[in-house]
Scaffold this motif. Structure first.
Motif, PDB file in Angstrom:
ATOM      1  N   MET A 126       0.830  -1.205   0.000  1.00 28.24           N
ATOM      2  CA  MET A 126       0.000   0.000   0.000  1.00 28.24           C
ATOM      3  C   MET A 126       0.863   1.252   0.000  1.00 28.24           C
ATOM      4  N   GLY A 127       2.013   1.175   0.667  1.00 30.65           N
ATOM      5  CA  GLY A 127       2.926   2.308   0.656  1.00 30.65           C
ATOM      6  C   GLY A 127       3.380   2.638  -0.754  1.00 30.65           C
ATOM      7  N   VAL A 128       3.610   1.618  -1.575  1.00 31.90           N
ATOM      8  CA  VAL A 128       4.011   1.833  -2.968  1.00 31.90           C
ATOM      9  C   VAL A 128       2.884   2.519  -3.746  1.00 31.90           C
ATOM     10  N   VAL A 129       1.630   2.105  -3.492  1.00 30.42           N
ATOM     11  CA  VAL A 129       0.476   2.748  -4.132  1.00 30.42           C
ATOM     12  C   VAL A 129       0.422   4.226  -3.762  1.00 30.42           C
ATOM     13  N   LEU A 130       0.607   4.525  -2.479  1.00 29.08           N
ATOM     14  CA  LEU A 130       0.526   5.911  -2.025  1.00 29.08           C
ATOM     15  C   LEU A 130       1.639   6.763  -2.629  1.00 29.08           C
ATOM     16  N   ALA A 133       3.892  11.444   2.287  1.00 24.58           N
ATOM     17  CA  ALA A 133       3.940  11.460   3.759  1.00 24.58           C
ATOM     18  C   ALA A 133       3.159  10.276   4.329  1.00 24.58           C
ATOM     19  N   GLU A 134       1.982  10.009   3.763  1.00 30.34           N
ATOM     20  CA  GLU A 134       1.202   8.843   4.204  1.00 30.34           C
ATOM     21  C   GLU A 134       1.947   7.554   3.897  1.00 30.34           C
ATOM     22  N   GLU A 180       5.184   7.101   3.683  1.00 32.38           N
ATOM     23  CA  GLU A 180       6.320   6.927   4.591  1.00 32.38           C
ATOM     24  C   GLU A 180       5.856   6.359   5.921  1.00 32.38           C
ATOM     25  N   ALA A 181       4.743   6.877   6.461  1.00 25.37           N
ATOM     26  CA  ALA A 181       4.233   6.378   7.740  1.00 25.37           C
ATOM     27  C   ALA A 181       3.830   4.905   7.634  1.00 25.37           C
ATOM     28  N   MET A 182       3.180   4.541   6.531  1.00 21.02           N
ATOM     29  CA  MET A 182       2.747   3.153   6.357  1.00 21.02           C
ATOM     30  C   MET A 182       3.942   2.227   6.172  1.00 21.02           C
ATOM     31  N   LEU A 183       4.926   2.671   5.403  1.00 19.16           N
ATOM     32  CA  LEU A 183       6.109   1.841   5.188  1.00 19.16           C
ATOM     33  C   LEU A 183       6.935   1.712   6.469  1.00 19.16           C
ATOM     34  N   ARG A 184       6.998   2.790   7.257  1.00 20.65           N
ATOM     35  CA  ARG A 184       7.713   2.714   8.537  1.00 20.65           C
ATOM     36  C   ARG A 184       7.070   1.663   9.440  1.00 20.65           C
ATOM     37  N   ARG A 185       5.728   1.660   9.461  1.00 25.02           N
ATOM     38  CA  ARG A 185       5.008   0.667  10.254  1.00 25.02           C
ATOM     39  C   ARG A 185       5.266  -0.745   9.718  1.00 25.02           C
ATOM     40  N   ALA A 186       5.281  -0.894   8.399  1.00 21.92           N
ATOM     41  CA  ALA A 186       5.529  -2.207   7.803  1.00 21.92           C
ATOM     42  C   ALA A 186       6.921  -2.723   8.169  1.00 21.92           C
ATOM     43  N   VAL A 187       7.918  -1.841   8.123  1.00 16.66           N
ATOM     44  CA  VAL A 187       9.275  -2.242   8.484  1.00 16.66           C
ATOM     45  C   VAL A 187       9.327  -2.681   9.943  1.00 16.66           C
ATOM     46  N   ALA A 188       8.653  -1.939  10.831  1.00 20.05           N
ATOM     47  CA  ALA A 188       8.650  -2.277  12.250  1.00 20.05           C
ATOM     48  C   ALA A 188       8.018  -3.654  12.483  1.00 20.05           C
ATOM     49  N   LEU A 218      11.431   8.272   2.180  1.00 16.82           N
ATOM     50  CA  LEU A 218      12.140   9.261   2.988  1.00 16.82           C
ATOM     51  C   LEU A 218      12.923  10.226   2.097  1.00 16.82           C
ATOM     52  N   GLY A 219      13.542   9.690   1.056  1.00 18.31           N
ATOM     53  CA  GLY A 219      14.276  10.558   0.135  1.00 18.31           C
ATOM     54  C   GLY A 219      13.361  11.542  -0.568  1.00 18.31           C
ATOM     55  N   MET A 220      12.169  11.084  -0.958  1.00 16.14           N
ATOM     56  CA  MET A 220      11.215  11.973  -1.624  1.00 16.14           C
ATOM     57  C   MET A 220      10.747  13.088  -0.706  1.00 16.14           C
TER      58      MET A 220
END
Length: 386
Positions: free
Chosen positions: A157-161, A168-169, A171-179, A203-205
């Protein structure tokens, strides 16, 4: 009893079959992929593996169109087709899989996830989004908020966003996925690295480059030593893109050059993933003032799109624009052809939206340079003729 199509098996089905991963998905109650096909995948010949399995899949589907007897075949075909750069065959197998799994189950969610990942592999995020949302709802119900499936789907879903410019959304979703995935010992390592790469890109974006470098360096470390890691090319490319975004072009160049070489070795010179790496490297070479070298890379990058006749992906549009800009001064007629291809792709992509929402507006905004370039070139040609 047949093995269930879980979120983990969905991840395994999209990994390279150089281990007995495919065999682990099989069951005595299901039709297994031909032994020769598995051997071909192990030997790095996905085209032969796909050819050997296709006949078995058609025969099984004709006999068992409404049962899950062919599930292992569909999983194998999806995997082989993606590695062989045959997305249409992967999509057909994924849809056949989704049609036979039990309704409203983890098996359904696993099949939805697989189909979404196949669609995402060709940038069809609009179609992938509802599948991912449905799969995420099931994963939350089955696993709770911190299951491997939730982490995996959140990463997609992070890739879709990101594609919808909601970074920003994302990044938050991907951060949660990594955790989530970092805390799970049973999460496939390649899955964790893949999600970390996407997190670093997000994060780079957002211009959070210091954080991105930490994340991507961890992804590089987890990708394995030497040049054998399956996720290493993607980690190198993400790292190179991050450095290029900071205008650290000299540091980015060896990472992207190595990524191209690894993608060519892993997939071949005409594969879609190789084309993406060539586009990134060619763009970087333009920034370094190496126009001749950049043109070589970009011409190589556009070949797979031309062979497939598909100009609707973001990579196809971007490559065509870059080549148009690069050759416009020397050969405006050829540049006009490249811009025409880019314009066709842009219209096809914009046409996939049914509304004028945020996703559609983000897509349109990203294509402004295509149409500006076409107009500028048309004026130049008209001026030269007068």
């Amino acid at each position: 009893m047949a093995a269930r199509l879980t979120f983990r098996s969905a991840a395994l089905a999209l990994s390279l079959c150089t281990e007995p991963a495919c065999a682990a998905l099989q069951s005595a109650e299901r039709v297994s992929p031909p032994a020769g096909a598995i051997a071909a995948m192990d030997a790095g010949d996905p085209v032969r593996a796909l050819a050997l399995t296709r006949t078995a899949g058609d025969a099984c589907g004709a006999r068992s169109a409404t049962t899950d007897a062919c599930t292992d075949l569909w999983l194998f075909i999806i995997q082989a087709a993606l590695v062989a750069d045959r997305p249409a065959e992967a999509e057909t197998a994924a849809r056949r899989l989704l049609a036979v799994v039990p309704a409203d189950s983890e098996e359904t969610a696993g099949a939805q996830l697989l189909l979404a990942m196949v669609l995402q592999s060709r940038g069809r995020h609009v179609e992938a989004e509802p599948l991912l949302r449905a799969a995420l709802n099931t994963a939350l119900r089955v696993e709770g908020t911190d299951g491997v499936g939730v982490g995996m789907i959140a990463g997609r879903m992070g890739v879709v966003l990101i594609a919808f410019q909601r970074v920003a959304e994302a990044e938050a979703m991907l951060r949660r996925a990594v955790a989530i995935l970092s805390a799970k010992s049973d999460a496939p390592p390649e899955l964790l690295v893949s999600v970390m790469i996407d997190h670093g890109l997000a994060l780079g974006m957002l211009d959070r480059h210091a954080e991105a470098e930490v994340v991507l360096q961890r992804a590089l470390t987890l990708s394995g030593a030497g040049d054998t890691g399956k996720t290493l090319p993607a980690a190198l490319m993400a790292s190179g893109l991050g450095l290029a975004a900071q205008q650290r072009y000299g540091e980015a160049e060896p990472a992207l050059r190595r990524a191209v070489a690894l993608y060519e070795r892993q997939y071949g010179k005409l594969h879609f993933e190789t084309a993406k790496a060539l586009l990134a490297y060619g763009t970087l070479l333009r920034h370094l003032g190496r126009a001749a070298d950049a043109e070589v890379m970009l011409r190589r990058a556009i070949i797979p799109h031309a062979l497939a006749g598909d100009w609707s992906t973001m990579e196809a549009v971007t490559t065509a624009v870059a080549l148009g800009e690069l050759v416009a001064a020397r050969n405006p007629l050829e540049a006009r052809l490249f811009f025409a291809r880019a314009g066709l792709g842009a219209r096809l992509r914009v046409g996939q939206y049914r509304d004028h929402g945020a996703a559609a507006q983000a897509e349109r905004a990203s294509f402004a340079q295509v149409f500006v370039g076409q107009v500028q070139l048309a004026w130049r040609l008209a001026h030269e003729r007068t």
